[in-house]
Motif scaffolding. Structure first.
Motif, PDB file in Angstrom:
ATOM      1  N   THR A 141       0.820  -1.210   0.000  1.00  0.00           N
ATOM      2  CA  THR A 141       0.000   0.000   0.000  1.00  0.00           C
ATOM      3  C   THR A 141       0.858   1.266   0.000  1.00  0.00           C
ATOM      4  O   THR A 141       0.570   2.210  -0.734  1.00  0.00           O
ATOM      5  CB  THR A 141      -0.953   0.008   1.217  1.00  0.00           C
ATOM      6  N   GLY A 142       1.918   1.265   0.789  1.00  0.00           N
ATOM      7  CA  GLY A 142       2.799   2.435   0.841  1.00  0.00           C
ATOM      8  C   GLY A 142       3.434   2.740  -0.509  1.00  0.00           C
ATOM      9  O   GLY A 142       3.589   3.905  -0.886  1.00  0.00           O
ATOM     10  N   LEU A 143       3.794   1.687  -1.259  1.00  0.00           N
ATOM     11  CA  LEU A 143       4.367   1.891  -2.591  1.00  0.00           C
ATOM     12  C   LEU A 143       3.307   2.386  -3.577  1.00  0.00           C
ATOM     13  O   LEU A 143       3.586   3.232  -4.427  1.00  0.00           O
ATOM     14  CB  LEU A 143       5.016   0.610  -3.113  1.00  0.00           C
ATOM     15  N   ARG A 147       3.626   5.869  -5.576  1.00  0.00           N
ATOM     16  CA  ARG A 147       3.547   5.980  -7.032  1.00  0.00           C
ATOM     17  C   ARG A 147       2.456   6.957  -7.463  1.00  0.00           C
ATOM     18  O   ARG A 147       2.618   7.697  -8.430  1.00  0.00           O
ATOM     19  CB  ARG A 147       3.314   4.612  -7.670  1.00  0.00           C
ATOM     20  N   ILE A 148       1.336   6.968  -6.746  1.00  0.00           N
ATOM     21  CA  ILE A 148       0.268   7.933  -7.051  1.00  0.00           C
ATOM     22  C   ILE A 148       0.796   9.354  -6.869  1.00  0.00           C
ATOM     23  O   ILE A 148       0.623  10.216  -7.742  1.00  0.00           O
ATOM     24  CB  ILE A 148      -0.968   7.685  -6.159  1.00  0.00           C
ATOM     25  N   LYS A 149       1.468   9.607  -5.764  1.00  0.00           N
ATOM     26  CA  LYS A 149       2.005  10.949  -5.489  1.00  0.00           C
ATOM     27  C   LYS A 149       3.126  11.304  -6.466  1.00  0.00           C
ATOM     28  O   LYS A 149       3.240  12.453  -6.888  1.00  0.00           O
ATOM     29  CB  LYS A 149       2.476  11.042  -4.046  1.00  0.00           C
ATOM     30  N   GLU A 150       3.957  10.307  -6.829  1.00  0.00           N
ATOM     31  CA  GLU A 150       4.996  10.575  -7.822  1.00  0.00           C
ATOM     32  C   GLU A 150       4.355  10.966  -9.156  1.00  0.00           C
ATOM     33  O   GLU A 150       4.829  11.896  -9.835  1.00  0.00           O
ATOM     34  CB  GLU A 150       5.911   9.366  -8.006  1.00  0.00           C
ATOM     35  N   GLY A 151       3.293  10.273  -9.528  1.00  0.00           N
ATOM     36  CA  GLY A 151       2.588  10.604 -10.772  1.00  0.00           C
ATOM     37  C   GLY A 151       2.019  12.010 -10.747  1.00  0.00           C
ATOM     38  O   GLY A 151       2.085  12.738 -11.742  1.00  0.00           O
TER      39      GLY A 151
END
Length: 157
Positions: A141-143, A147-151
């Motif tokens: 979940t943390g990854l 990835r959502i925030k990186e996007g």
């Protein structure tokens, strides 16, 4: 390109700070801001002494700059500072995969890098980032959240 202050802050925000050694989700000894080795190249062990926040920041900057240099060599298209910061954050987490094989073990052989080099503004890059949300084959979940925030960060002008 080089990381700017926002890039260092981005990585630090995802990694969190642990002053004592611990096992990350992939069962690798880690310390500071997600670091698995020290500036002298020595790997972190669970028997290491705690570090200070100042030293953790020093390690973060040293290691992030190594990743930034690698990412800069991999990118063949013109990217924005936020795009570069995001790609370094990604590589800091999964590795750069600069080796002789074609197996995508990090940024170097990834479809993500191919997409960035073809068109760094392709909106499908967000979905490609999301594919990198597993540790040892299991969704973390943390990854996924990272990835959502990186996007999101990738497409900030």
């Amino acid at each position: 390109m080089k990381l700017d202050e926002n890039g260092y802050k981005l990585i630090a925000s995802f990694e969190g700070l642990e002053l004592e050694p611990y096992l990350c989700s992939a069962n690798v000894p880690t310390i500071g801001y997600g670091n698995t080795f020290y500036p002298n190249g020595r790997k972190v062990t669970l028997k290491d002494h705690p570090i200070t926040k100042a030293y953790a920041i020093e390690i973060l900057r040293f290691v992030a700059d190594l990743f930034a240099k690698d990412v800069s060599s991999l990118i063949k298209s013109k990217v924005t500072q936020n795009q570069f910061n995001t790609l370094v954050s990604f590589a800091y987490n999964v590795g750069t995969d600069i080796d002789a094989d074609d197996i995508p073990e990090g940024l170097g052989d990834s479809t993500l890098l191919k997409m960035v080099n073809k068109n760094p503004n392709d909106k499908a890059i967000v979905a490609e980032l999301l594919k990198w949300n597993k540790a040892k084959g299991k969704v973390v979940t943390g990854l996924t959240n990272r990835r959502i925030k990186e996007g999101q960060n990738y497409f900030i002008p």
